[in-house]
Design an enzyme around this catalytic site. Structure first.
Site, PDB file in Angstrom:
ATOM      1  CG  ASP A 107      22.937  48.185 -45.934  1.00 16.70           C
ATOM      2  OD1 ASP A 107      22.731  48.883 -46.830  1.00 16.70           O
ATOM      3  OD2 ASP A 107      24.283  47.770 -45.271  1.00 16.70           O
ATOM      4  CE1 TYR A 132      20.326  44.166 -52.071  1.00 14.93           C
ATOM      5  CE2 TYR A 132      18.741  46.022 -51.861  1.00 14.93           C
ATOM      6  CZ  TYR A 132      18.974  44.493 -51.822  1.00 14.93           C
ATOM      7  OH  TYR A 132      17.809  44.298 -51.519  1.00 14.93           O
ATOM      8  N   GLY A 133      24.977  47.459 -54.934  1.00 13.43           N
ATOM      9  CA  GLY A 133      25.004  48.539 -55.978  1.00 13.43           C
ATOM     10  C   GLY A 133      25.907  48.567 -57.028  1.00 13.43           C
ATOM     11  CB  CYS A 189      20.749  50.380 -48.146  1.00 16.07           C
ATOM     12  SG  CYS A 189      21.968  49.975 -49.911  1.00 16.07           S
ATOM     13  CG  ASN A 190      24.475  55.865 -49.316  1.00 18.58           C
ATOM     14  OD1 ASN A 190      24.925  57.142 -49.303  1.00 18.58           O
ATOM     15  ND2 ASN A 190      25.452  55.258 -48.922  1.00 18.58           N
ATOM     16  CB  THR A 191      22.496  51.146 -53.807  1.00 18.24           C
ATOM     17  OG1 THR A 191      24.025  51.258 -53.710  1.00 18.24           O
ATOM     18  CG2 THR A 191      21.952  50.186 -55.387  1.00 18.24           C
ATOM     19  CD  GLU A 225      28.591  42.900 -47.078  1.00 13.90           C
ATOM     20  OE1 GLU A 225      28.546  41.654 -46.653  1.00 13.90           O
ATOM     21  OE2 GLU A 225      28.497  43.761 -46.678  1.00 13.90           O
ATOM     22  CB  CYS A 242      29.047  53.388 -49.560  1.00  9.92           C
ATOM     23  SG  CYS A 242      28.167  52.159 -49.105  1.00  9.92           S
ATOM     24  CB  THR A 243      25.700  52.522 -44.889  1.00 12.89           C
ATOM     25  OG1 THR A 243      25.891  51.194 -45.483  1.00 12.89           O
ATOM     26  CG2 THR A 243      25.278  53.452 -44.996  1.00 12.89           C
ATOM     27  CG  HIS A 244      29.994  47.842 -46.546  1.00 14.39           C
ATOM     28  ND1 HIS A 244      28.325  48.262 -46.850  1.00 14.39           N
ATOM     29  CD2 HIS A 244      29.687  47.280 -46.493  1.00 14.39           C
ATOM     30  CE1 HIS A 244      27.506  47.269 -47.482  1.00 14.39           C
ATOM     31  NE2 HIS A 244      28.428  46.543 -46.589  1.00 14.39           N
TER      32      HIS A 244
END
Length: 275
Positions: free
Chosen positions: A11, A43-44, A74-76, A159, A193-195
Site C-alpha cells: 500500500d 498516491y491519490g 491500495c485502490n489508487t 494518516e 479506499c483502504t484507509h
C-alpha cells in the site's frame, strides 16, 4: 518455480493494514510481508505515470524478497497500475508470479447488495478519476448506476491521526452529502479506499440507516481464499507459519505508531528504499 515465500501486501501508506488484518483473520496459516510506501504517500493525487512507476518499484522489491504473490492493497495503485503491471511487466519480471488488486473483489459483491441498482463510491481523487470502478462494475452489472465522489481530505486526516477529531466530522458529512445529493436513490456505498474503515463510525453516523456501507477487507480476503483454492500452483508457493513482517520507506517509529492505530498491536518494522 519450487521456491516459496510470503504473500506480499503493498500500500502507499497505512490503509492496506486494514486489508492485511482481514486477510490474516481468514487465512492465518500463511506468512505475510507488508510494504508501505509511507515516504511518498498519498498516491491519490498523483498522475497515472507516477503511481505506475512507484507501484512497479514496490512489486519488484517484494518479488526480490521472495513473494510469489503480491496484493495491491491500495485502490489508487489497483486503478492506475495493476493492469499495466499484469499485462506488460509480469511476463518479463516473472510470469510464474501473480499481482492482484482490490477493485475487482469489491465489485464482484455489489450485484447482490444493491436493490435500487444505484451505488455510490467514496474514494481518492485518483481512484474516482480513473473510472476503474464503473468500468469493472459495468462488465458484471451493466444495469448498475455508479456515482463517485472524491474525498481528498480523508486520507490526510487518517494518516495524521485526526480521524476522531471534530474536523473529521465536518469533512465526512460534507462528502457524504455531496454524494447523496447527486443521486438520492443510492442504497449502497463503496468505501473505495483502504484507509476509510478508520472513519467508519463517523461515516455511519452521517449515512441514512437504509444505506449499506461496503468495506473492502472481508471481500478481498474471501476473494484471495477462493483464488488460492483455484490456483494450487500459486498456493503451494506461499509460505505457511503465520509470520508477518513489515517494511516502510519512511521512519520506523512513525510506522510503529500508526500501525498500532490500525492493527491495535505492536509491530516490528524495517526501513527499505524503493528505486
Amino acid at each position: 518455480m519450487t521456491t516459496t515465500g510470503p504473500i506480499g501486501i503493498f500500500d502507499s501508506g497505512y490503509g492496506g493494514l486494514t486489508i492485511l488484518s482481514k486477510i490474516r483473520e481468514l487465512l492465518p496459516q500463511y506468512n505475510y510481508l507488508y510494504l508501505g510506501d509511507n515516504a511518498r504517500t498519498p498516491y491519490g493525487t498523483r498522475s497515472f505515470e507516477v503511481v505506475y512507476e512507484f507501484t512497479l518499484q514496490a512489486v519488484r522489491k517484494l518479488f526480490d524478497l521472495g513473494c510469489p504473490l503480491v496484493i495491491l492493497a491500495c485502490n489508487t495503485a489497483s486503478a492506475k497500475a495493476l493492469r499495466s503491471i499484469q499485462q506488460h511487466d509480469l511476463p518479463h519480471l516473472d510470469p510464474s508470479r501473480r499481482v492482484l488488486g482490490v477493485i475487482r473483489p469489491t465489485v464482484e459483491c455489489i450485484g447482490e447488495l444493491t436493490y435500487t441498482r444505484h451505488v455510490g463510491l467514496l474514494a481518492t481523487e485518483g481512484t474516482v478519476r480513473s473510472q476503474s470502478y464503473p468500468l469493472e462494475i459495468h462488465k458484471l452489472y451493466p444495469d448498475i448506476q455508479l456515482t463517485g465522489v472524491p474525498c481528498p481530505l480523508w486520507v490526510p486526516l487518517i494518516e495524521n491521526n485526526e480521524f476522531n477529531s471534530p474536523g473529521a466530522d465536518y469533512f465526512v458529512q460534507k462528502y457524504l452529502n455531496q454524494l447523496l445529493s447527486q443521486d438520492p436513490e443510492i442504497d449502497t456505498i463503496i468505501l473505495g479506499c483502504t484507509h476509510y474503515p478508520l472513519l467508519l463510525e463517523k461515516i455511519r453516523r452521517y449515512t441514512p440507516s437504509h444505506i449499506r456501507l461496503v468495506e473492502q477487507g472481508q471481500y478481498v480476503a474471501s476473494s484471495l481464499k477462493d483464488y488460492l483454492a483455484r490456483h494450487p500452483e500459486i498456493r503451494t508457493r506461499c509460505e505457511t507459519g503465520g509470520a508477518c513482517q513489515f517494511l516502510t520507506t519512511e521512519s520506523v517509529e512513525k510506522f510503529r505508531e500508526s500501525a498500532n492505530v490500525f492493527l491495535h498491536q505492536e509491530v516490528q518494522v524495517q526501513t527499505v528504499t524503493l528505486e
